[in-house]
Design a protein around this motif. Structure first.
Motif, PDB file in Angstrom:
ATOM      1  N   PRO A  32      47.967  -7.463  34.937  1.00 38.32           N
ATOM      2  CA  PRO A  32      47.077  -8.345  35.708  1.00 38.32           C
ATOM      3  C   PRO A  32      47.599  -8.582  37.112  1.00 38.32           C
ATOM      4  O   PRO A  32      47.874  -9.715  37.514  1.00 38.32           O
ATOM      5  N   TRP A  33      47.717  -7.492  37.880  1.00 40.97           N
ATOM      6  CA  TRP A  33      48.440  -7.526  39.145  1.00 40.97           C
ATOM      7  C   TRP A  33      47.570  -7.072  40.302  1.00 40.97           C
ATOM      8  O   TRP A  33      46.748  -6.161  40.168  1.00 40.97           O
ATOM      9  N   ASP A  34      47.793  -7.689  41.459  1.00 41.47           N
ATOM     10  CA  ASP A  34      47.240  -7.173  42.702  1.00 41.47           C
ATOM     11  C   ASP A  34      48.213  -6.128  43.262  1.00 41.47           C
ATOM     12  O   ASP A  34      49.188  -5.759  42.589  1.00 41.47           O
ATOM     13  N   THR A  89      37.333 -15.220  47.049  1.00 44.48           N
ATOM     14  CA  THR A  89      37.126 -14.788  45.670  1.00 44.48           C
ATOM     15  C   THR A  89      38.288 -13.878  45.277  1.00 44.48           C
ATOM     16  O   THR A  89      39.136 -13.541  46.104  1.00 44.48           O
ATOM     17  N   ARG A  90      38.293 -13.461  44.032  1.00 49.72           N
ATOM     18  CA  ARG A  90      39.284 -12.476  43.624  1.00 49.72           C
ATOM     19  C   ARG A  90      39.160 -11.195  44.439  1.00 49.72           C
ATOM     20  O   ARG A  90      40.136 -10.481  44.643  1.00 49.72           O
ATOM     21  N   SER A  91      37.945 -10.885  44.890  1.00 49.98           N
ATOM     22  CA  SER A  91      37.762  -9.703  45.730  1.00 49.98           C
ATOM     23  C   SER A  91      38.495  -9.868  47.048  1.00 49.98           C
ATOM     24  O   SER A  91      39.160  -8.942  47.528  1.00 49.98           O
ATOM     25  N   LEU A 125      48.061 -19.262  49.387  1.00 47.24           N
ATOM     26  CA  LEU A 125      47.262 -20.444  49.016  1.00 47.24           C
ATOM     27  C   LEU A 125      46.927 -20.372  47.536  1.00 47.24           C
ATOM     28  O   LEU A 125      45.767 -20.255  47.133  1.00 47.24           O
ATOM     29  N   ALA A 126      47.954 -20.466  46.717  1.00 47.29           N
ATOM     30  CA  ALA A 126      47.812 -20.189  45.290  1.00 47.29           C
ATOM     31  C   ALA A 126      46.907 -21.174  44.572  1.00 47.29           C
ATOM     32  O   ALA A 126      46.349 -20.854  43.522  1.00 47.29           O
ATOM     33  N   ASP A 127      46.751 -22.385  45.098  1.00 51.93           N
ATOM     34  CA  ASP A 127      46.038 -23.429  44.361  1.00 51.93           C
ATOM     35  C   ASP A 127      44.547 -23.499  44.655  1.00 51.93           C
ATOM     36  O   ASP A 127      43.852 -24.359  44.095  1.00 51.93           O
ATOM     37  N   LEU A 128      44.032 -22.624  45.502  1.00 46.47           N
ATOM     38  CA  LEU A 128      42.592 -22.664  45.774  1.00 46.47           C
ATOM     39  C   LEU A 128      41.808 -22.336  44.508  1.00 46.47           C
ATOM     40  O   LEU A 128      42.058 -21.315  43.857  1.00 46.47           O
ATOM     41  N   PRO A 129      40.853 -23.171  44.116  1.00 48.25           N
ATOM     42  CA  PRO A 129      40.116 -22.915  42.871  1.00 48.25           C
ATOM     43  C   PRO A 129      39.254 -21.661  42.909  1.00 48.25           C
ATOM     44  O   PRO A 129      38.902 -21.121  41.861  1.00 48.25           O
ATOM     45  N   CYS A 130      38.913 -21.182  44.117  1.00 51.55           N
ATOM     46  CA  CYS A 130      38.023 -20.015  44.192  1.00 51.55           C
ATOM     47  C   CYS A 130      38.664 -18.746  43.663  1.00 51.55           C
ATOM     48  O   CYS A 130      37.964 -17.778  43.350  1.00 51.55           O
ATOM     49  N   TRP A 131      40.011 -18.682  43.563  1.00 49.82           N
ATOM     50  CA  TRP A 131      40.632 -17.492  42.998  1.00 49.82           C
ATOM     51  C   TRP A 131      40.298 -17.355  41.514  1.00 49.82           C
ATOM     52  O   TRP A 131      40.246 -16.248  40.986  1.00 49.82           O
ATOM     53  N   THR A 168      34.903 -16.479  35.516  1.00 43.40           N
ATOM     54  CA  THR A 168      36.078 -15.658  35.787  1.00 43.40           C
ATOM     55  C   THR A 168      35.629 -14.251  36.151  1.00 43.40           C
ATOM     56  O   THR A 168      35.080 -13.541  35.306  1.00 43.40           O
ATOM     57  N   ARG A 169      35.854 -13.874  37.383  1.00 41.86           N
ATOM     58  CA  ARG A 169      35.475 -12.531  37.847  1.00 41.86           C
ATOM     59  C   ARG A 169      36.402 -11.508  37.213  1.00 41.86           C
ATOM     60  O   ARG A 169      37.612 -11.521  37.427  1.00 41.86           O
ATOM     61  N   LEU A 170      35.847 -10.602  36.433  1.00 42.51           N
ATOM     62  CA  LEU A 170      36.635  -9.578  35.758  1.00 42.51           C
ATOM     63  C   LEU A 170      36.857  -8.359  36.641  1.00 42.51           C
ATOM     64  O   LEU A 170      37.947  -7.798  36.681  1.00 42.51           O
TER      65      LEU A 170
END
Length: 636
Positions: A336-338, A449-451, A464-470, A527-529
């Motif tokens: 589960p990595w970028d 977004t995750r994109s 910005l790890a805590d942004l809910p949009c991720w 959750t964007r897959l």
């Protein structure tokens, strides 16, 4: 999704380089359906009985800027790390050599954010030599950089043969290769030239087809990652070469060549692509630079690492399939990595096989040193992948094996900002409620977004790890139209690529379909897959190079040439197949499967200047018996 150690440190270092450097852009279907194998088994972690052997030597010593002459007279430079005794003196003897070829300046160290590869000490202390070489036109090497040109491709093989030569007093003639991203792709090109002495490679997060994987997903230009990447290469290349102190002529000449390349290669390439020149379309330029061009010639054992949110999410599995189908020893771990996380692989031990250092030691001991390892294949599955939703690490014998096509028809009307349509599972020929859905042109769709995180290599989430949009795509989905199932009454599992066939019309005849596939929890969290993109005018389908599952299209292949571009006629409704990049996921009972469609994906993609007006009219999705829009997944 578990969160990962070290990514913030890596990202901050890379960000420093990008800020200091110049931000400049850009740069074949590989597998048909493979043989059928057993489906992935559900496990949380596989414990291997293998134990890493201890160090043979107490330390290492480095020799810098060795001259490595190429066949055209250009001199590349490499740093050699050798085992050292307790006094820090190099140990006499010959060793197998691990080669890394980097475009990020071998002298940049921590500044490059870990993209120069793993620290060599672990392997060197266990009886290997390690050679890190600056690619042509980067770091301390002479020449002009041209990003995986045919000449650089040839360089890769020549570097390996130089390191394997018995003229090197520290080499025993056996070579392995390692490194992520650019360094991983260099391994594929080197192995494709089949150089003498190369025994095994370990590429992390490599591409297969650079045009479709990253440069122009769906036919629009990637303005998220590509400028960052080119800025990194350019920024590290203009650091004055360390060799200048010992060889002023070579060092000064290298620096001048590096500066010249920025004006003759990187900047013109980006401008031509954005202005709609030939560089905006697929062709020889991108084929030359795609590892998929040479993967069929790779014969050495290969261990691949990929990421579900990596920029090369699409390509790494295709490389695996090609190798496996030809009988080349190959394994793949997808986590589960970028891109930065997959490059560092600091959490790869969660797959259950050990750390990155331990995995590389085991692979190279077996295939480079030739040490017997009778439990290697039983301990490590051909494919180990993280399954979104369940959080399990699953094992499989093949990427596409026991999957079956599951289709979900888009039904009813949907509207931006609300009005959710329905996904109906069942017979694709069944009668459905007809409807249309207008997708408005919202130029901020995709932002936060995750994109966003994926196509900027993981930098935003690290900062910005805590942004809910991720972790919740619901706000972004309101900028387009949404179709989703009723709450599932059974578990839905999938692994592999996804296709959305969307019957579309557009006043301008063109526009972008930006598609995300998501898991909607009972509490409404989206959750964007994964995602996919396709311009309408480039909808032409190459059926020969597309993948089908149970007779249904699962991975479309579009030519993306200037000749294949065909805008819709006025009033025309046509099917547009959107390649949605592969993933692995489990949707639990009570959850919903969702498809969301927008007309932009910012900051990931941008139309060319000439195509920009056609993206501003929006587009319409049609669903009816006449226009059966459908989402097809590879179910397990």
């Amino acid at each position: 999704m578990t969160h990962r150690k070290g990514s913030g440190r890596i990202a901050s270092r890379l960000a420093a380089v990008l800020v200091s450097g110049t931000l400049l852009s850009p740069l074949p279907a590989l597998a048909s359906a493979g043989p059928t194998h057993a489906a992935a088994a559900h496990v949380t972690q596989q414990k291997s009985g293998w134990t890493a052997r201890p160090a043979d030597y107490p330390g290492t010593v480095t020799r810098t800027d060795l001259a490595i002459p190429m066949s055209d007279g250009v001199v590349l430079r490499g740093d050699l790390v050798l085992p050292a005794d307790a006094d820090g003196a190099p140990v006499d003897g010959r060793f197998p050599v691990i080669v890394t070829i980097t475009a990020y300046n071998k002298s940049s160290g921590n500044v490059s954010g870990g993209l120069t590869g793993a620290a060599p000490d672990y392997l060197v202390e266990r009886g290997y030599a390690h050679l890190t070489v600056d690619a042509r036109g980067t770091g301390s090497s002479e020449g002009q950089w041209a990003a995986f040109s045919r000449r650089e491709d040839k360089d890769a093989g020549e570097i390996v043969e130089w390191a394997a030569s018995k003229q090197r007093p520290w080499s025993d003639g056996k070579v392995g290769m390692n490194g992520p991203s650019y360094l991983g792709m260099s391994q594929i090109f080197a192995a494709g030239s089949q150089p003498k002495g190369l025994k095994a490679i370990f590429p992390q997060v490599p591409a297969a087809d650079v045009y479709r994987d990253v440069v122009a997903s769906g036919g629009q230009i990637d303005v998220g990652f590509i400028p960052l990447w080119l800025g990194l290469v350019t920024g590290t290349s203009v650091i004055p070469p360390a060799v200048t102190a010992t060889d002023p002529e070579s060092g000064f000449g290298a620096l001048v060549s590096h500066l010249t390349a920025a004006g003759t290669f990187t900047i013109p390439l980006m401008l031509k692509a954005l202005l709609g020149g030939d560089e905006a379309y697929d062709g020889k330029f991108y084929r030359d630079r795609s590892p998929g061009r040479v993967i069929g010639k790779v014969q050495v054992p290969t261990f691949l690492v990929g990421g579900e949110f990596d920029i090369f999410q699409r390509g790494t599995p295709l490389l695996f399939e090609n190798l496996q189908q030809r009988g080349v020893p190959v394994k793949m771990i997808i986590g589960p990595w970028d891109h930065l996380e997959g490059s560092a692989a600091s959490d790869i031990d969660q797959a259950g096989y050990g750390t990155l250092d331990e995995l590389q030691l085991r692979w190279f001991d077996r295939y480079v040193k030739g040490i017997k390892d009778p439990t290697l294949d039983s301990d490590i599955a051909p494919i180990t992948s993280y399954e979104q939703g369940s959080g399990d690490w699953t094992h499989a014998d093949s990427w596409m094996g026991d999957q079956h096509a599951e289709s979900f028809r888009l039904t009813g009307a949907a509207r931006a900002g609300g009005g959710i349509g329905t996904l109906t599972e069942g017979d694709p020929d069944q009668h459905v409620e007809a409807g249309t859905a207008y997708v408005p042109p919202v130029p901020v769709s995709g932002l936060c977004t995750r994109s966003t995180n994926q196509w900027t290599a993981g930098l935003p989430e690290a900062a910005l790890a805590d942004l809910p949009c991720w972790s919740d795509n619901a706000p972004n989905d309101k900028t387009g139209v949404v179709f989703q199932t009723d709450p599932l009454d059974h578990t839905v599992r999938l692994r592999g690529p996804i296709n959305a066939r969307l019957y579309t019309s557009s006043l301008s005849g063109d526009g972008l379909l930006s598609v995300s596939v998501s898991d909607v929890a009972p509490d409404g969290t989206v959750t964007r897959l994964t995602g996919g993109w396709q311009t309408i005018a480039q909808r032409k389908l190459d059926k020969r190079r597309s993948r089908y599952l149970d007779g249904q299209l699962i991975q479309p292949y579009h030519p993306f040439t200037r000749a294949s571009k065909q805008p819709l006629a006025s009033g025309e409704v046509a099917p547009v197949d959107v390649e949605i990049f592969p993933t692995a996921a489990e949707l639990a009972p009570g959850h919903r499967l969702r498809i969301a469609i927008q007309a932009f994906d910012v900051p990931h993609l941008s139309p060319t200047v000439q195509d920009l007006p056609s993206t501003l009219t929006g587009l319409t999705i049609h669903n009816s018996d006449t226009y059966p829009s459908v989402l097809t997944i590879p179910g397990l």
